[in-house]
Design a protein around this motif. Structure first.
Motif, PDB file in Angstrom:
ATOM      1  N   ASP A   1       0.833  -1.193   0.000  1.00 45.14           N
ATOM      2  CA  ASP A   1       0.000   0.000   0.000  1.00 45.14           C
ATOM      3  C   ASP A   1       0.877   1.256   0.000  1.00 45.14           C
ATOM      4  O   ASP A   1       0.664   2.196  -0.763  1.00 45.14           O
ATOM      5  CB  ASP A   1      -0.911  -0.026   1.222  1.00 45.14           C
ATOM      6  CG  ASP A   1      -2.131   0.851   1.045  1.00 45.14           C
ATOM      7  OD1 ASP A   1      -2.190   1.572   0.041  1.00 45.14           O
ATOM      8  OD2 ASP A   1      -3.009   0.822   1.910  1.00 45.14           O
TER       9      ASP A   1
ATOM     10  N   GLN B   1       2.576   1.603  -3.358  1.00 41.29           N
ATOM     11  CA  GLN B   1       1.682   2.065  -4.410  1.00 41.29           C
ATOM     12  C   GLN B   1       1.609   3.592  -4.436  1.00 41.29           C
ATOM     13  O   GLN B   1       1.307   4.188  -5.458  1.00 41.29           O
ATOM     14  CB  GLN B   1       0.294   1.471  -4.179  1.00 41.29           C
ATOM     15  CG  GLN B   1      -0.726   1.940  -5.177  1.00 41.29           C
ATOM     16  CD  GLN B   1      -1.557   0.788  -5.698  1.00 41.29           C
ATOM     17  OE1 GLN B   1      -1.053  -0.313  -5.880  1.00 41.29           O
ATOM     18  NE2 GLN B   1      -2.817   1.010  -5.942  1.00 41.29           N
ATOM     19  N   VAL B   2       1.925   4.202  -3.289  1.00 41.45           N
ATOM     20  CA  VAL B   2       1.872   5.658  -3.236  1.00 41.45           C
ATOM     21  C   VAL B   2       2.911   6.280  -4.173  1.00 41.45           C
ATOM     22  O   VAL B   2       2.727   7.382  -4.661  1.00 41.45           O
ATOM     23  CB  VAL B   2       2.034   6.150  -1.789  1.00 41.45           C
ATOM     24  CG1 VAL B   2       1.935   7.644  -1.724  1.00 41.45           C
ATOM     25  CG2 VAL B   2       0.971   5.540  -0.924  1.00 41.45           C
ATOM     26  N   TRP B   3       4.002   5.537  -4.468  1.00 38.54           N
ATOM     27  CA  TRP B   3       4.954   6.038  -5.466  1.00 38.54           C
ATOM     28  C   TRP B   3       4.234   6.315  -6.776  1.00 38.54           C
ATOM     29  O   TRP B   3       4.512   7.292  -7.467  1.00 38.54           O
ATOM     30  CB  TRP B   3       6.050   5.008  -5.732  1.00 38.54           C
ATOM     31  CG  TRP B   3       7.094   4.993  -4.674  1.00 38.54           C
ATOM     32  CD1 TRP B   3       7.167   4.134  -3.633  1.00 38.54           C
ATOM     33  CD2 TRP B   3       8.226   5.881  -4.556  1.00 38.54           C
ATOM     34  NE1 TRP B   3       8.261   4.433  -2.860  1.00 38.54           N
ATOM     35  CE2 TRP B   3       8.923   5.493  -3.406  1.00 38.54           C
ATOM     36  CE3 TRP B   3       8.685   6.962  -5.305  1.00 38.54           C
ATOM     37  CZ2 TRP B   3      10.079   6.144  -2.979  1.00 38.54           C
ATOM     38  CZ3 TRP B   3       9.824   7.605  -4.889  1.00 38.54           C
ATOM     39  CH2 TRP B   3      10.518   7.195  -3.742  1.00 38.54           C
ATOM     40  N   PHE B   4       3.324   5.422  -7.081  1.00 42.44           N
ATOM     41  CA  PHE B   4       2.552   5.541  -8.311  1.00 42.44           C
ATOM     42  C   PHE B   4       1.605   6.744  -8.238  1.00 42.44           C
ATOM     43  O   PHE B   4       1.561   7.582  -9.143  1.00 42.44           O
ATOM     44  CB  PHE B   4       1.794   4.223  -8.509  1.00 42.44           C
ATOM     45  CG  PHE B   4       0.788   4.222  -9.605  1.00 42.44           C
ATOM     46  CD1 PHE B   4       1.183   4.035 -10.923  1.00 42.44           C
ATOM     47  CD2 PHE B   4      -0.551   4.398  -9.331  1.00 42.44           C
ATOM     48  CE1 PHE B   4       0.247   4.026 -11.935  1.00 42.44           C
ATOM     49  CE2 PHE B   4      -1.487   4.389 -10.343  1.00 42.44           C
ATOM     50  CZ  PHE B   4      -1.086   4.204 -11.645  1.00 42.44           C
TER      51      PHE B   4
END
Lengths: 378, 541
Positions: free
Chosen positions: A58, A61-64
């Motif tokens: 989770d 995914q914040v990189w995305f």
């Protein structure tokens, strides 16, 4: 060079770092998703694989999310144009990205075989497709995209979506990105699993590393036969408006001119190939920690190579080259860039420290027997 | 130049509304449940009583099922500005992108990273450390709402940016004005507190279900009381802040407030009634079947007894000169873009404030080109554009009323529940318990209608008085829109089916099942051995 131009350059570098972080961290989780059905032969093994990235996917995914947010805030025109001209693949990317969080949370919450098998397929699709699209997007951008702007600043698309969907060079770049993610995912599984998952992950990671090196080399040769774009006159401090103000020429092999002008830059792609091969050797020698960092190096050199070749272009227009999006004409205002820089300078160190702390808390091997009995696990 | 296809604009709006409303079915619960989990865990850490840990873990499980879809569908929102609102993102992205990026850096990263530890870290962290993590998740999700609403407020009340003819967009110029936009502040509290109402009703309703069935009595009664008290405070706050927002709309978005109140003609204080019921007819610009409460409208909206509130017909008339001036601004801007003549720039500057109304007139100009409007056509273009300044009155009027009537219902339910719960007579009031159970989805419904009120009432603008919605959409073909809409319909229906299946499954199973930490030696940490279910759960595992 004026301060606005320097701000633009700084943000281009940050964008590059975000792309590297995205490739490494999200690619790793995606690789685990791709490999799920191959490294895990039964439900317990698959759950073990999932729980290795379980506490972190989770956050990764914040990189995305952050990559998207940074493009929006720092390069609004690039965000507005690229997301719309690539509509069909962007929507497919979105669908696979929203499938993943739900798959993680829901897969192991019901016992039915069909239920779990369906979510396993969701992991395969949502692990492979986004990484493929990520790479293919770079391929398409390198080839130039068909669009131009009207007087209000609205973009107009000049080519069918099929031209970027069925594009051999883009497919090659997409496959390379998948190969790197399989490598990184395999290495992560090696780090925190025991046999038999460990051995299987090791085999797939080696295949991923070799495939990535081969595809990267082929791409390098191929690009000398592609049309590249050159900026003939532009003022780096210009108002950020792509409608007018720059001139662009197109020539075969043009993307290599930055390398010809500064031969030292050849080190970046060479180091990239070296990382992919050396990483594979480290996997073979069962040194996953070293292999993980070398994998991050492969991503850095790959993104670095593309960035060096294209500089200062972000998304060239094949149909109206003078309106190509560059670092100079598609950023936010100087005030906006400066503001975001301050915010990033405050929060990025904080983020890095708590992310590392989370990995520290959750360190250690994940064992199948524990996963099956732990009611919190995925 | 290519013409705007109104079908694509409508489909883009439909898709955005569908995905935003869907996303917002899950967000309110996330916002509220995190704080309720933190409250339960605080009691656990302070008193050391196992029942509160069980409460935190059980409600935490339901929170997780909800959270996953909330996060997933939030990604859609970030994408859609670029995929479907390209012109909007280019025109307003310099300012609008900043709060969104700050949201990612400050809030979303924190929430997403720590939510993993919240679920997985029960046995790896000390009690105070885990509690701190839970608070950070709550703080992260609420900060996330703050920045999203700062961004939203800048669409409703664009402050802190100016239009620049050289970049053809709004240039961001004051971060202070963006953050301290009064609309943002009020909207943040109103929206997050609405989330607390949703979470309170959720916990109270499920607890009522257990009490009705005579299951998990101690657990359910404690959860019920906590939720009822949390709910009553939140409902009072949500209504108060709603009033603040109405006041801001009255000052800054007169078209929205007139549409909300179905006010076609300027009000006559102090008698002017507040319409509890009416059927607004947008085409004929009048209401049918009005039922009103006299003397209420003026103090409610204007907070005074003698201020007339401007009606929609009058607002249309007032817009006329702005539209004519906006056409001048836009024509000058277009000529300036071609020749960079200082005279054109000077003309643009003279009419700059009305530029948005010029955009609005584009639809009625020959070939959608305002420079092509002849002097003879000018009056007719202005007159055709005038009614365009109003939102859809029927939708705005009724979505507001549904929200308000529901909030009064919540007030009644929470007040009664709190009273009955505090006097320990819950089990005898089966009707009230059933009402609580059936009210679970209503706060979420009210929040959805709140969003519709705010955003449908903002029409015809994406950036209020600056950029019209029809101009903001990406220039796609209808085929693209059918493709994405079909995909969303398929994916989102599957998600909601899976989420409801799991929610019902785990709610029915109740806290006995799998609400404990990792099994093994630490299982015996249960202090409160008198709680039957905690023993039962140790045995069952």
């Amino acid at each position: 060079m004026d301060s606005y131009a320097i701000l633009k350059l700084v943000w281009a570098a940050i964008l590059g770092i975000l792309f590297i972080g995205l490739g490494t961290m999200v690619g790793m989780d995606m690789g685990v998703g791709t490999l799920l059905r191959f490294v895990g032969r039964n439900d317990g093994e698959r759950r073990t694989a999932l729980n290795i990235v379980g506490p972190h996917w989770d956050g990764n995914q914040v990189w995305f999310i952050l990559g998207g947010g940074a493009i929006f805030a720092a390069f609004p025109t690039l965000y507005a144009t690229s997301f719309s001209v690539f509509y069909v693949v962007m929507i497919l990317l979105l669908f696979s990205m929203i499938l993943r969080p739900v798959a993680f949370e829901y897969r192991s919450k019901a016992d039915s075989r069909h239920w779990r098998a369906s979510w396993d397929v969701a992991f395969l699709v949502s692990g492979t497709l986004p990484m493929f699209i990520y790479g293919a997007a770079f391929g398409n951008v390198l080839e130039g995209v068909g669009y131009h702007f009207g007087w209000t600043g609205q973009y107009y698309q000049d080519e069918s979506f099929l031209s970027y969907l069925v594009n051999p060079f883009a497919i090659l770049c997409g496959l390379m990105s998948v190969a790197l993610s399989v490598y990184q995912g395999g290495v992560m599984l090696m780090l925190r699993s025991e046999e038999p998952i460990h051995g299987r992950a090791r085999r797939y990671a080696m295949r991923g590393g070799v495939a990535a090196a081969a595809l990267f080399a082929i791409g390098g040769v191929w690009i000398s036969r592609l049309n590249g774009f050159r900026l003939t006159d532009a003022n780096p401090g210009m108002p950020a408006n792509p409608i007018q103000g720059q001139h662009v020429t197109v020539s075969m092999g043009g993307w290599l001119e930055n390398f010809h002008a500064h031969p030292a830059l050849w080190l970046i792609p060479l180091l990239g190939i070296a990382c992919m091969l050396l990483g594979t050797l480290m996997v073979r020698a069962d040194r996953p920690v070293l292999a993980w960092w070398i994998g991050a190096g492969s991503w850095a050199c790959t993104i670095g190579t593309v960035g060096t070749a294209m500089f200062p272009f972000l998304m060239p227009s094949a149909t109206m080259p003078d309106q190509s999006l560059t670092i100079w004409n598609s950023t936010a205002s100087a005030y906006g860039l400066a503001c975001m820089l301050v915010v990033a300078a405050i929060f990025v160190p904080i983020i890095l420290s708590y992310t590392s702390w989370c990995y520290y808390v959750m360190r250690g091997k994940v064992r199948t027997a524990d996963v099956i009995h732990d009611t919190h696990s995925y | 130049m290519e013409l705007i296809n109104p079908d694509v604009v409508d489909l883009s709006r439909f898709q955005f509304a569908l995905t935003a409303l869907y996303h917002f079915m899950f967000v309110p619960l996330t916002l509220g449940l995190t704080f309720m989990l933190a409250a339960m865990e605080t009691v656990y850490v302070v008193t050391g009583r196992q029942i509160y840990k069980d409460m935190a873990q059980f409600w935490g499980k339901l929170f997780g099922i909800n959270f996953a879809i909330g996060v997933a569908t939030g990604i859609t929102m970030e994408f859609e500005f670029g995929t479907n609102w390209s012109m909007y993102s280019r025109f307003f992205g310099d300012m609008f992108g900043t709060p969104l990026a700050i949201e990612g850096l400050m809030a979303f990263f924190m929430e997403s990273t720590f939510v993993g530890l919240m679920f997985f870290g029960w046995d790896r962290l000390s009690r105070p450390a885990h509690l701190a993590i839970t608070y950070l998740v709550a703080l992260g999700s609420n900060l996330s709402a703050l920045w999203i609403l700062v961004a939203n407020a800048s669409m409703n009340m664009p402050e802190g940016a100016h239009f620049d003819p050289d970049t053809m967009r709004m240039q961001f110029d004051s971060v202070v004005k963006v953050i301290f936009n009064p609309d943002a502040q009020a909207k943040f509290v109103h929206t997050s507190v609405a989330g607390y109402v949703s979470a309170a009703m959720f916990v109270m309703g499920i607890s009522a279900f257990y009490i009705l069935r005579g299951q998990h009595k101690a657990f359910a009664a404690r959860s019920f009381r906590m939720a009822a008290l949390f709910g009553i405070i939140s409902t009072v706050a949500v209504i108060t802040l709603g009033d603040v927002l109405g006041r801001l709309d009255y000052e800054h978005q007169p078209t929205k407030i007139a549409a909300i109140e179905g006010l076609w003609h300027t009000s006559k204080p102090p008698f002017e009634p507040w319409l509890a019921f009416a059927l607004p007819d947008d085409a004929r610009q009048e209401n049918h079947l009005e039922i009103g409460v006299p003397f209420v409208l003026t103090p409610l909206v204007a907070h005074s007894f003698d201020t007339p509130i401007t009606g929609m017909t009058e607002l249309e008339e007032q817009a006329g000169p702005h539209i004519a001036s906006g056409i001048q601004a836009l024509s000058a801007l277009r000529r300036y873009g071609q020749g960079h003549d200082p005279a054109d720039l000077a003309q643009f500057r003279a009419h700059e404030a009305d530029m948005g109304f010029g955009f609005l007139a584009m639809r009625h100009a020959p070939g959608q080109d305002v420079t092509a409007i002849s002097a003879a056509e000018m009056d007719s273009v202005v007159r055709q554009t005038e009614p365009d300044i109003l939102p859809n009155v029927f939708v705005t009027f009724w979505s507001f009323r549904i929200m308000v009537f529901l909030s009064l219902w919540f007030f009644a339910v929470f007040a009664l529940s709190a009273y009955v719960s505090l006097t320990n007579r819950l089990e005898r009031n089966r009707l009230l318990l059933k009402l609580c159970m059936w009210s679970i989805p209503l706060p979420i419904l009210a929040t959805e209608f709140g969003w519709i009120t705010a955003e449908a009432g903002r029409q015809p603008w994406t950036v209020f008085n600056r950029l019209p919605t029809f101009l903001s959409a990406s220039s796609h073909g209808v085929g693209y829109m059918i493709f994405s809409l079909a995909g969303f319909a398929l994916l989102y229906s599957t998600f909601i089916a899976a989420e409801l299946f799991l929610m019902f499954k785990y709610a029915r199973l109740g806290p006995d099942h799998g609400a404990h930490g990792a099994q093994g030696p630490h299982l015996t940490v249960a202090h409160d051995r008198k709680d039957a279910f905690s023993i039962a759960s140790s045995l069952s595992s």
